[in-house]
Design a protein around this motif. Structure first.
Motif, PDB file in Angstrom:
ATOM      1  N   TRP A   7       1.132   4.225  -8.144  1.00  0.00           N
ATOM      2  CA  TRP A   7       0.357   5.449  -7.919  1.00  0.00           C
ATOM      3  C   TRP A   7      -1.119   5.212  -8.225  1.00  0.00           C
ATOM      4  N   LEU A   8      -1.396   4.567  -9.341  1.00  0.00           N
ATOM      5  CA  LEU A   8      -2.788   4.329  -9.730  1.00  0.00           C
ATOM      6  C   LEU A   8      -3.465   3.324  -8.807  1.00  0.00           C
ATOM      7  N   MET A   9      -2.712   2.347  -8.295  1.00  0.00           N
ATOM      8  CA  MET A   9      -3.265   1.403  -7.323  1.00  0.00           C
ATOM      9  C   MET A   9      -3.745   2.142  -6.085  1.00  0.00           C
ATOM     10  N   ARG A  10      -2.955   3.085  -5.603  1.00  0.00           N
ATOM     11  CA  ARG A  10      -3.333   3.839  -4.415  1.00  0.00           C
ATOM     12  C   ARG A  10      -4.469   4.818  -4.732  1.00  0.00           C
ATOM     13  N   ALA A  11      -4.503   5.326  -5.969  1.00  0.00           N
ATOM     14  CA  ALA A  11      -5.613   6.188  -6.370  1.00  0.00           C
ATOM     15  C   ALA A  11      -6.915   5.403  -6.375  1.00  0.00           C
ATOM     16  N   PHE A  29      -3.216  15.885 -12.174  1.00  0.00           N
ATOM     17  CA  PHE A  29      -2.194  16.274 -11.207  1.00  0.00           C
ATOM     18  C   PHE A  29      -0.789  16.273 -11.814  1.00  0.00           C
ATOM     19  N   GLY A  30      -0.678  15.840 -13.081  1.00  0.00           N
ATOM     20  CA  GLY A  30       0.625  15.798 -13.731  1.00  0.00           C
ATOM     21  C   GLY A  30       1.502  14.656 -13.272  1.00  0.00           C
ATOM     22  N   VAL A  31       0.899  13.651 -12.620  1.00  0.00           N
ATOM     23  CA  VAL A  31       1.687  12.562 -12.033  1.00  0.00           C
ATOM     24  C   VAL A  31       2.323  11.685 -13.103  1.00  0.00           C
ATOM     25  N   LEU A  32       1.544  11.268 -14.090  1.00  0.00           N
ATOM     26  CA  LEU A  32       2.075  10.352 -15.091  1.00  0.00           C
ATOM     27  C   LEU A  32       3.192  11.008 -15.895  1.00  0.00           C
ATOM     28  N   GLN A  33       3.017  12.274 -16.230  1.00  0.00           N
ATOM     29  CA  GLN A  33       4.077  12.988 -16.944  1.00  0.00           C
ATOM     30  C   GLN A  33       5.353  13.062 -16.119  1.00  0.00           C
ATOM     31  N   ALA A  34       5.201  13.335 -14.830  1.00  0.00           N
ATOM     32  CA  ALA A  34       6.369  13.417 -13.938  1.00  0.00           C
ATOM     33  C   ALA A  34       7.086  12.074 -13.839  1.00  0.00           C
ATOM     34  N   MET A  65       0.820  -1.205   0.000  1.00  0.00           N
ATOM     35  CA  MET A  65       0.000   0.000   0.000  1.00  0.00           C
ATOM     36  C   MET A  65       0.860   1.263   0.000  1.00  0.00           C
ATOM     37  N   ALA A  66       2.026   1.180   0.613  1.00  0.00           N
ATOM     38  CA  ALA A  66       2.918   2.334   0.712  1.00  0.00           C
ATOM     39  C   ALA A  66       3.902   2.415  -0.449  1.00  0.00           C
ATOM     40  N   GLY A  67       3.800   1.467  -1.385  1.00  0.00           N
ATOM     41  CA  GLY A  67       4.719   1.451  -2.516  1.00  0.00           C
ATOM     42  C   GLY A  67       5.779   0.382  -2.420  1.00  0.00           C
ATOM     43  N   GLY A  68       5.720  -0.426  -1.358  1.00  0.00           N
ATOM     44  CA  GLY A  68       6.665  -1.515  -1.204  1.00  0.00           C
ATOM     45  C   GLY A  68       6.335  -2.689  -2.107  1.00  0.00           C
ATOM     46  N   PRO A  69       7.115  -3.764  -2.032  1.00  0.00           N
ATOM     47  CA  PRO A  69       6.882  -4.920  -2.896  1.00  0.00           C
ATOM     48  C   PRO A  69       5.704  -5.752  -2.406  1.00  0.00           C
ATOM     49  N   PRO A  70       4.780  -6.146  -3.265  1.00  0.00           N
ATOM     50  CA  PRO A  70       3.729  -7.064  -2.811  1.00  0.00           C
ATOM     51  C   PRO A  70       4.355  -8.387  -2.366  1.00  0.00           C
ATOM     52  N   HIS A  71       3.737  -9.029  -1.403  1.00  0.00           N
ATOM     53  CA  HIS A  71       4.299 -10.275  -0.878  1.00  0.00           C
ATOM     54  C   HIS A  71       4.408 -11.346  -1.958  1.00  0.00           C
ATOM     55  N   ARG A  72       3.430 -11.407  -2.831  1.00  0.00           N
ATOM     56  CA  ARG A  72       3.448 -12.378  -3.926  1.00  0.00           C
ATOM     57  C   ARG A  72       3.519 -11.650  -5.268  1.00  0.00           C
ATOM     58  N   GLY A  73       4.165 -12.316  -6.227  1.00  0.00           N
ATOM     59  CA  GLY A  73       4.208 -11.747  -7.564  1.00  0.00           C
ATOM     60  C   GLY A  73       2.909 -11.938  -8.316  1.00  0.00           C
ATOM     61  N   LYS A  74       2.203 -13.037  -8.045  1.00  0.00           N
ATOM     62  CA  LYS A  74       0.927 -13.351  -8.681  1.00  0.00           C
ATOM     63  C   LYS A  74      -0.141 -13.520  -7.596  1.00  0.00           C
ATOM     64  N   LEU A  75      -1.385 -13.362  -7.988  1.00  0.00           N
ATOM     65  CA  LEU A  75      -2.485 -13.427  -7.033  1.00  0.00           C
ATOM     66  C   LEU A  75      -2.674 -14.835  -6.489  1.00  0.00           C
TER      67      LEU A  75
END
Length: 306
Positions: free
Chosen positions: A248-252, A296-301, A59-69
């Motif tokens: 970013w989009l996951m958190r959005a 918000f200009g996020v993707l461009q940044a 949720m904070a941008g760290g690695p998900p515990h698993r690569g696949k669901l």
């Protein structure tokens, strides 16, 4: 959702543990590596002695515990051997969760699911959202979080995955968030649910018709300009082009009250025939998330940074 960046950031600050109020920018989606199993004299895994710390929250941008669901077992007509194996897997997951969190988890009435009992609706809602981002299926109902199990679950793989994702998310909820923040989370989740209930995976998968799915995917591609990826029956994926954009989009999506997760650069949102039979909500959530990112200009940044 308000058009203001301030509102988006406020919601995200409420959802993230206080640790990430300071260190969020430094969080990287790199894993610390998997903790090895530790066994006691009785031959059982000592789940409560395996971790001194955890990777950053997905949720904070760290690695998900698993690569696949990791999904629940959804078959029917189990053989006696399969029934025995699933009961054993469920019992071990429940034992491990009890050791590391002091919470109770027991087999649910639906085959393939465990029911984790949380101490509040806010905890259940937050933990379920966070577990999904770790790529382990989780569904919240009231004070309960439903978690996957199955006859094919192995101690060193799937059983460990479920226990670790619960241990990790509960650790951040219990040890890194204050009672005041718990109250803020409760208020925010309740407010979002009043506007529109959380769009999340279903306990029972009722497949959306192929024609409806294709229409949903076409609408998402048109509204977001991202390539749609078809990997799961009850999830729709977007190739965001980079890990940073997917995060970013996951958190959005989370602040739009939609369960979300990622696999590398692919962002996933749930297809739930009971909640969203025509896909209106998932299209709207993904459209809103990408609209916010662009306004918000996020993707461009992120493109410039890459």
């Amino acid at each position: 959702m308000s058009d203001s960046m301030e509102e988006f950031e406020h919601r995200l600050r409420v959802l993230l543990p206080e640790t990430y109020q300071v260190f969020d920018a430094a969080v990287q989606p790199r894993s610390m590596g998997s903790a090895g199993l530790r066994y006691g004299p009785d031959g059982k895994v000592e789940w409560d002695k395996m971790w001194a710390t955890f990777c950053h929250l997905a949720m904070a941008g760290g690695p998900p515990h698993r690569g696949k669901l990791l999904e629940p077992f959804r078959g029917s007509n189990l053989t006696p051997e399969q029934q025995t194996s699933m009961l054993a897997a469920s019992a071990e997951i429940g034992r491990g969760i009890g050791l590391v969190t002091r919470l109770c988890a027991e087999p649910a009435s639906r085959a393939g699911w465990l029911r984790l009992y949380c101490t509040s609706a806010a905890m259940a809602g937050w933990v379920a959202r966070a577990i999904v981002m770790e790529n382990v299926t989780a569904v919240v109902q009231g004070l309960s979080v439903f978690l996957p199990t199955g006859p094919h679950f192995r101690v060193e793989k799937e059983i460990k995955n479920v226990i670790t994702s619960v241990a990790k998310t509960c650790h951040y909820w219990q040890d890194h968030m204050t009672e005041a923040q718990h109250a803020q989370v409760a208020e925010l989740l309740a407010a979002m649910d009043r506007q529109m209930p959380l769009l999340q995976p279903g306990l029972d998968v009722t497949p959306i018709s192929e024609s409806t799915r294709r229409r949903i995917e076409d609408e998402i591609a048109q509204e977001t300009s991202f390539e749609v990826v078809d990997r799961y029956e009850d999830w729709v994926g977007l190739d965001c082009g980079s890990v940073a954009a997917a995060i970013w989009l996951m958190r959005a999506l989370a602040v739009c009250n939609c369960s979300a997760r990622r696999e590398e650069t692919i962002l996933f949102a749930p297809l739930n025939a009971q909640q969203d039979s025509d896909g209106t909500r998932v299209v709207a959530a993904l459209t809103e998330a990408t609209r916010m990112a662009r306004s918000f200009g996020v993707l461009q940044a992120l493109e410039v940074r890459a």
